[in-house]
Design a protein around this motif. Structure first.
Motif, PDB file in Angstrom:
ATOM      1  N   ASP A 143     100.354  65.170  53.396  1.00  0.00           N
ATOM      2  CA  ASP A 143      99.443  64.742  54.467  1.00  0.00           C
ATOM      3  C   ASP A 143      98.128  65.520  54.412  1.00  0.00           C
ATOM      4  N   GLN A 144      98.216  66.829  54.147  1.00  0.00           N
ATOM      5  CA  GLN A 144      97.013  67.646  54.070  1.00  0.00           C
ATOM      6  C   GLN A 144      96.160  67.243  52.884  1.00  0.00           C
ATOM      7  N   LEU A 145      96.798  66.949  51.760  1.00  0.00           N
ATOM      8  CA  LEU A 145      96.070  66.505  50.567  1.00  0.00           C
ATOM      9  C   LEU A 145      95.343  65.192  50.840  1.00  0.00           C
ATOM     10  N   LYS A 146      96.036  64.246  51.474  1.00  0.00           N
ATOM     11  CA  LYS A 146      95.407  62.965  51.801  1.00  0.00           C
ATOM     12  C   LYS A 146      94.243  63.157  52.769  1.00  0.00           C
ATOM     13  N   LYS A 147      94.417  64.056  53.719  1.00  0.00           N
ATOM     14  CA  LYS A 147      93.369  64.311  54.711  1.00  0.00           C
ATOM     15  C   LYS A 147      92.116  64.856  54.043  1.00  0.00           C
ATOM     16  N   GLN A 148      92.310  65.790  53.100  1.00  0.00           N
ATOM     17  CA  GLN A 148      91.160  66.377  52.407  1.00  0.00           C
ATOM     18  C   GLN A 148      90.429  65.320  51.575  1.00  0.00           C
ATOM     19  N   VAL A 149      91.173  64.462  50.896  1.00  0.00           N
ATOM     20  CA  VAL A 149      90.548  63.425  50.066  1.00  0.00           C
ATOM     21  C   VAL A 149      89.863  62.385  50.938  1.00  0.00           C
ATOM     22  N   ALA A 150      90.479  62.037  52.082  1.00  0.00           N
ATOM     23  CA  ALA A 150      89.894  61.043  52.986  1.00  0.00           C
ATOM     24  C   ALA A 150      88.589  61.541  53.605  1.00  0.00           C
ATOM     25  N   ALA A 151      88.398  62.860  53.647  1.00  0.00           N
ATOM     26  CA  ALA A 151      87.192  63.427  54.263  1.00  0.00           C
ATOM     27  C   ALA A 151      85.984  63.395  53.336  1.00  0.00           C
ATOM     28  N   ILE A 152      86.176  62.994  52.076  1.00  0.00           N
ATOM     29  CA  ILE A 152      85.061  62.950  51.130  1.00  0.00           C
ATOM     30  C   ILE A 152      84.039  61.907  51.579  1.00  0.00           C
ATOM     31  N   GLN A 153      82.766  62.303  51.607  1.00  0.00           N
ATOM     32  CA  GLN A 153      81.685  61.392  51.958  1.00  0.00           C
ATOM     33  C   GLN A 153      81.105  60.770  50.686  1.00  0.00           C
ATOM     34  N   TYR A 154      81.033  59.453  50.643  1.00  0.00           N
ATOM     35  CA  TYR A 154      80.584  58.760  49.442  1.00  0.00           C
ATOM     36  C   TYR A 154      79.135  58.292  49.539  1.00  0.00           C
ATOM     37  N   VAL A 155      78.545  58.403  50.698  1.00  0.00           N
ATOM     38  CA  VAL A 155      77.119  58.125  50.885  1.00  0.00           C
ATOM     39  C   VAL A 155      76.518  59.359  51.537  1.00  0.00           C
ATOM     40  N   VAL A 156      75.575  59.991  50.829  1.00  0.00           N
ATOM     41  CA  VAL A 156      75.034  61.272  51.270  1.00  0.00           C
ATOM     42  C   VAL A 156      73.521  61.152  51.441  1.00  0.00           C
ATOM     43  N   PRO A 157      72.974  61.546  52.595  1.00  0.00           N
ATOM     44  CA  PRO A 157      71.515  61.565  52.761  1.00  0.00           C
ATOM     45  C   PRO A 157      70.890  62.583  51.803  1.00  0.00           C
ATOM     46  N   ILE A 158      69.770  62.229  51.224  1.00  0.00           N
ATOM     47  CA  ILE A 158      69.100  63.090  50.256  1.00  0.00           C
ATOM     48  C   ILE A 158      67.706  63.459  50.771  1.00  0.00           C
ATOM     49  N   GLY A 159      67.391  64.756  50.739  1.00  0.00           N
ATOM     50  CA  GLY A 159      66.049  65.201  51.093  1.00  0.00           C
ATOM     51  C   GLY A 159      65.773  65.155  52.587  1.00  0.00           C
ATOM     52  N   ASN A 160      64.512  65.024  52.918  1.00  0.00           N
ATOM     53  CA  ASN A 160      64.050  64.984  54.301  1.00  0.00           C
ATOM     54  C   ASN A 160      64.658  63.782  55.027  1.00  0.00           C
ATOM     55  N   PRO A 161      65.267  63.996  56.195  1.00  0.00           N
ATOM     56  CA  PRO A 161      65.852  62.856  56.924  1.00  0.00           C
ATOM     57  C   PRO A 161      64.846  61.751  57.214  1.00  0.00           C
ATOM     58  N   GLU A 162      63.551  62.104  57.304  1.00  0.00           N
ATOM     59  CA  GLU A 162      62.539  61.087  57.581  1.00  0.00           C
ATOM     60  C   GLU A 162      62.369  60.109  56.421  1.00  0.00           C
ATOM     61  N   CYS A 163      62.837  60.512  55.240  1.00  0.00           N
ATOM     62  CA  CYS A 163      62.706  59.625  54.071  1.00  0.00           C
ATOM     63  C   CYS A 163      63.713  58.484  54.111  1.00  0.00           C
ATOM     64  N   HIS A 164      64.856  58.706  54.765  1.00  0.00           N
ATOM     65  CA  HIS A 164      65.911  57.695  54.855  1.00  0.00           C
ATOM     66  C   HIS A 164      66.424  57.287  53.469  1.00  0.00           C
TER      67      HIS A 164
END
Length: 332
Positions: free
Chosen positions: A212-233
């Motif tokens: 369960d802990q292993l699945k939880k850690q893998v499920a927490a991976i973010q596959y879309v990540v903001p890059i740079g200044n948030p104003e750039c979107h």
């Protein structure tokens, strides 16, 4: 005439199948970013993190063991509780890639030193009881299969097989306190039951809380990540497109991700898709890890930043040094 019609029908069906296959293949975009990890690098990593894993194992809480036992002093309820790992060592851990499945982890010569409390109470009158402490040590081995892959949305999935193989090659137990000198004479009568209870408890920890802990850690991976200044979107999408587990030489596993930069609400990138890439033998010796970044990733990055406006600037005449004869004005 009927035979000719039949042949034409079959030809049309075959052509339709081929076209459908071409469409499906065309829709499966190759990954823009790929990682190839060889089996030997997996074993190197597991050796580096093994001390951390051992510390986690020492925190495992084994459940109490309670069972009726027939002894020379009569039928008693025997309980062993408050288990505590005094030491836990592993001689060897080997990771193997399993074709189209995941990983097989072989754990050899695991040495356990466990302490606990014991207590018994006789069933019949006069309900004799006694208690004390117990020390035990064991040597066991385990084979655990970890299945890995991706779901329909491109997210990694892992799962520990529910039937890990756990064998105990030796097991000794000694009681202390009370009339333990007497009980040690017949402890071998139920030592096998205690051994099986410990093995089952370890198996339940592997397939339950640890899984369960292993699945939880893998499920927490973010596959879309903001890059740079948030104003750039601007975001980076590394949704997983493929996982490959290859057991032919060199034994490795491969993870391919989309590698797409994009700007929120911007125009989608219309350039060429990533080229198809495979593992390359770069030297005579196997590589530990190979990372491939295609020009697709760089092109989408440039397009996304352009969409955000951060690659656009305005140059006026006052920005040009005075000694430069060419001026920016509306005069001819």
């Amino acid at each position: 005439m009927k035979a000719t019609t039949r042949r034409r029908t079959i030809a049309v069906l075959l052509l339709s199948i081929v076209v459908a296959m071409v469409v499906v293949v065309a829709q499966q975009q190759p990954p823009g970013f790929q990682t190839f990890v060889e089996e030997q690098s997996l074993n190197y990593v597991i050796q580096q993190v093994l001390p951390i894993l051992v510390q986690q194992v020492l925190k495992i809480q084994l459940p109490d063991i309670q069972q009726p036992v027939h002894t020379p002093i009569g039928e008693v309820d025997f309980t062993i509780s408050n288990f505590h790992f005094n030491s836990f060592s592993v001689d060897q851990v080997v990771v193997h890639v399993v074709e189209n499945t995941g990983f097989q982890i072989l754990v050899n010569s695991v040495r356990l030193d466990v302490s606990a409390n014991w207590h018994y109470r006789e069933h019949g009158w006069p309900h004799v009881s006694d208690s004390g402490s117990v020390d035990s040590n064991a040597v066991l081995s385990a084979t655990v299969l970890v299945r890995a892959g991706i779901d329909s949305t491109g997210r990694l999935q892992v799962d520990i097989d529910q039937n890990p193989s756990i064998g105990m090659s030796s097991f000794d137990i000694h009681l202390h306190g009370g009339a333990s000198w007497l009980y040690n004479l017949f402890v071998n009568m139920f030592k096998g039951n205690i051994r099986d209870s410990i093995v089952n408890a370890i198996r339940q920890q592997l397939t339950g809380p640890l899984n369960d802990q292993l699945k939880k850690q893998v499920a927490a991976i973010q596959y879309v990540v903001p890059i740079g200044n948030p104003e750039c979107h601007v975001n980076l999408d590394f949704t997983v497109l493929q996982t490959v587990f290859n057991t032919s030489y060199p034994t490795l596993f491969n993870v391919g991700a989309k590698g797409l930069f994009y700007e929120d609400n911007g125009i989608a990138y219309q350039g060429p898709p990533p080229p198809t890439m495979g593992y390359r033998q770069l030297t005579s010796a196997p590589s530990m890890i190979q990372l491939y970044l295609t020009d697709y990733v760089l092109n989408t990055a440039g397009w996304a930043w352009y969409q955000s406006g951060y690659l656009i600037t305005t140059v006026t005449d006052k920005d040009i040094p005075e000694q430069v004869p060419v001026r920016l004005n509306t005069n001819s």
